[in-house]
Write an enzyme that holds these catalytic residues in place. Structure first.
Site, PDB file in Angstrom:
ATOM      1  N   LYS A   1      24.254 -23.737  -3.864  1.00  0.00           N
ATOM      2  CA  LYS A   1      24.536 -22.673  -2.889  1.00  0.00           C
ATOM      3  C   LYS A   1      24.485 -23.280  -1.496  1.00  0.00           C
ATOM      4  O   LYS A   1      23.549 -24.000  -1.151  1.00  0.00           O
ATOM      5  CB  LYS A   1      23.491 -21.563  -3.026  1.00  0.00           C
ATOM      6  CG  LYS A   1      23.899 -20.261  -2.399  1.00  0.00           C
ATOM      7  CD  LYS A   1      25.057 -19.591  -3.130  1.00  0.00           C
ATOM      8  CE  LYS A   1      24.648 -18.359  -3.899  1.00  0.00           C
ATOM      9  NZ  LYS A   1      25.720 -17.890  -4.784  1.00  0.00           N
TER      10      LYS A   1
ATOM     11  N   HIS B   1      22.177  -8.339  11.591  1.00  0.00           N
ATOM     12  CA  HIS B   1      21.285  -7.723  10.616  1.00  0.00           C
ATOM     13  C   HIS B   1      20.438  -8.760   9.872  1.00  0.00           C
ATOM     14  O   HIS B   1      20.946  -9.795   9.444  1.00  0.00           O
ATOM     15  CB  HIS B   1      22.097  -6.925   9.602  1.00  0.00           C
ATOM     16  CG  HIS B   1      23.004  -5.908  10.244  1.00  0.00           C
ATOM     17  ND1 HIS B   1      22.524  -4.901  11.056  1.00  0.00           N
ATOM     18  CD2 HIS B   1      24.348  -5.754  10.221  1.00  0.00           C
ATOM     19  CE1 HIS B   1      23.544  -4.166  11.488  1.00  0.00           C
ATOM     20  NE2 HIS B   1      24.654  -4.669  11.006  1.00  0.00           N
TER      21      HIS B   1
ATOM     22  N   THR C   1      23.921 -20.898  -9.054  1.00  0.00           N
ATOM     23  CA  THR C   1      23.771 -21.079  -7.603  1.00  0.00           C
ATOM     24  C   THR C   1      22.957 -19.914  -7.039  1.00  0.00           C
ATOM     25  O   THR C   1      22.214 -20.071  -6.068  1.00  0.00           O
ATOM     26  CB  THR C   1      25.139 -21.170  -6.892  1.00  0.00           C
ATOM     27  OG1 THR C   1      25.802 -19.918  -6.971  1.00  0.00           O
ATOM     28  CG2 THR C   1      26.006 -22.258  -7.519  1.00  0.00           C
TER      29      THR C   1
HETATM   30  O1  LIG Z   1      20.410  -0.391  16.773  1.00  0.00           O
HETATM   31  C1  LIG Z   1      21.246   0.080  15.959  1.00  0.00           C
HETATM   32  N1  LIG Z   1      22.287   0.816  16.412  1.00  0.00           N
HETATM   33  C2  LIG Z   1      23.228   1.336  15.587  1.00  0.00           C
HETATM   34  O2  LIG Z   1      24.190   2.018  16.051  1.00  0.00           O
HETATM   35  C3  LIG Z   1      23.101   1.091  14.209  1.00  0.00           C
HETATM   36  N2  LIG Z   1      23.843   1.434  13.124  1.00  0.00           N
HETATM   37  C4  LIG Z   1      23.256   0.894  12.036  1.00  0.00           C
HETATM   38  O3  LIG Z   1      23.709   0.975  10.853  1.00  0.00           O
HETATM   39  N3  LIG Z   1      22.137   0.200  12.408  1.00  0.00           N
HETATM   40  C5  LIG Z   1      22.018   0.321  13.754  1.00  0.00           C
HETATM   41  N4  LIG Z   1      21.115  -0.180  14.634  1.00  0.00           N
END
Ligand SMILES: O=c1[nH]c(=O)c2[nH]c(=O)[nH]c2[nH]1
Length: 310
Positions: free
Chosen positions: A17, A259, A62
């Site tokens: 991976k 994220h 993997t």
């Molecule tokens: O700070 C955030 N704003 C968003 O508009 C949003 N939308 C989401 O799915 N997570 C987040 N986090």
């Protein structure tokens, strides 16, 4: 014409991976530590049957190699070298036919945001900025006697390892996101700010000093308090800049919400109290907002040609 297949032997091969993005937050005390790596694991050994017969009996998936990276990160990374040595020893001792491999890592350096305003001259407990990242930029537009200056920066990468959440949003049948009051907030800040033409004309702006100060205020605004959304944190950053710099009329932001997903380590018999994260690179949220003093008009044509902002 011969009906015999050409005889082929398997040459060099390896598989695994690539670029497993792992962020490890050590949070035994309020002063968090961050380790941020991209790890590639590739195994070498006897994989003839997989190639010749479609027999995967020797093929450690993997996916398992990726999980092992996350599982090992639960114990901490230490140095990338030490971490890769652990992986190498693990795979070669666990699976007899794995005779070797290649393990590679990149480590991204972070430093604490200095937060003297919060009595933390030695750096913030849980707010970090990626080292050596941002690119400064500037645009001058002259139209007759009117001169406009827009300054900015790209790729100022920052992360809060706590004091961020996202709740209270509308839910519909497509909503799967769980509300959270404890998440990582990370972004690459792109910001541009426009100076008042009067301040530019009378020569009162020290652009280098102003740049350093705006950057420091952006960082301070990012660290401060609890973030209810990136949107709210951007407003807080803008407020700091516009409060402190009368010569700046407006500021614009474009910020990916990078994220970080908590990795489920329970299948490996490990807990994960907000320590090991998968840093996804896409898709990402894209949060953009412009803030200006109430007294000025929102559409100044000095912005024409500047892309990447709304
Ligand atoms: O700070 C955030 N704003 C968003 O508009 C949003 N939308 C989401 O799915 N997570 C987040 N986090």
């Amino acid at each position: 014409m011969s009906t015999e297949n050409t005889k082929i032997v398997l040459g060099k091969n390896q598989y695994g991976k690539a670029e497993v993005r792992v962020v490890k937050i050590t949070r035994d005390t309020d002063r968090h530590e961050i380790e941020d790596l991209s790890v590639t694991s590739q195994l070498r050994g006897d994989f003839d049957a997989a190639h010749f017969d479609g027999d995967n009996g020797h093929v450690v998936p993997t996916d398992t190699q990726k999980n092992t990276v996350y599982g090992f990160a639960r114990e901490g990374v230490g140095s990338p070298e030490q971490f890769l040595l652990r992986l190498a020893n693990h795979f070669t001792s666990e699976f007899g036919w794995v005779t070797g491999g290649r393990w590679e890592a990149e480590q991204y350096a972070w430093e604490r945001i200095s937060a003297p305003g919060q009595g933390k001259a030695e750096g913030h407990d849980h707010s970090f900025v990626r080292k050596g990242q941002e690119v400064r930029n500037a645009v001058v537009v002259k139209d007759g006697d009117a001169v406009q200056v827009i300054s900015g920066l790209n790729d100022l990468t920052v992360l809060k390892s706590t004091q961020s959440g996202f709740v209270g949003y509308p839910k519909d049948r497509f909503t799967t996101l769980a509300e959270t009051t404890e998440r990582i907030l990370a972004t690459d800040v792109s910001a541009r700010w426009r100076y008042s033409p009067e301040a530019v004309a009378n020569g009162s702006v020290d652009f280098n000093k102003s740049y350093d100060d705006v950057k420091a205020l952006l960082l301070e605004g990012f660290t401060e308090g609890y973030s209810y959304a990136l949107q709210q944190t951007l407003f807080q950053m803008a407020q700091k800049v516009l409060d402190a710099h009368a010569e700046i009329e407006e500021i614009r932001f474009s910020t990916p919400n990078k994220h970080h997903f908590l990795v489920d380590l329970t299948p490996f018999g490990l807990d994960n109290p907000n320590e090991v994260f998968y840093a996804a690179d896409r898709p990402y949220g894209l949060i953009e907002a412009n803030f200006q003093r109430e007294s000025i008009s929102a559409d100044n044509d000095a912005w024409d040609g500047i892309t990447g902002f709304c």
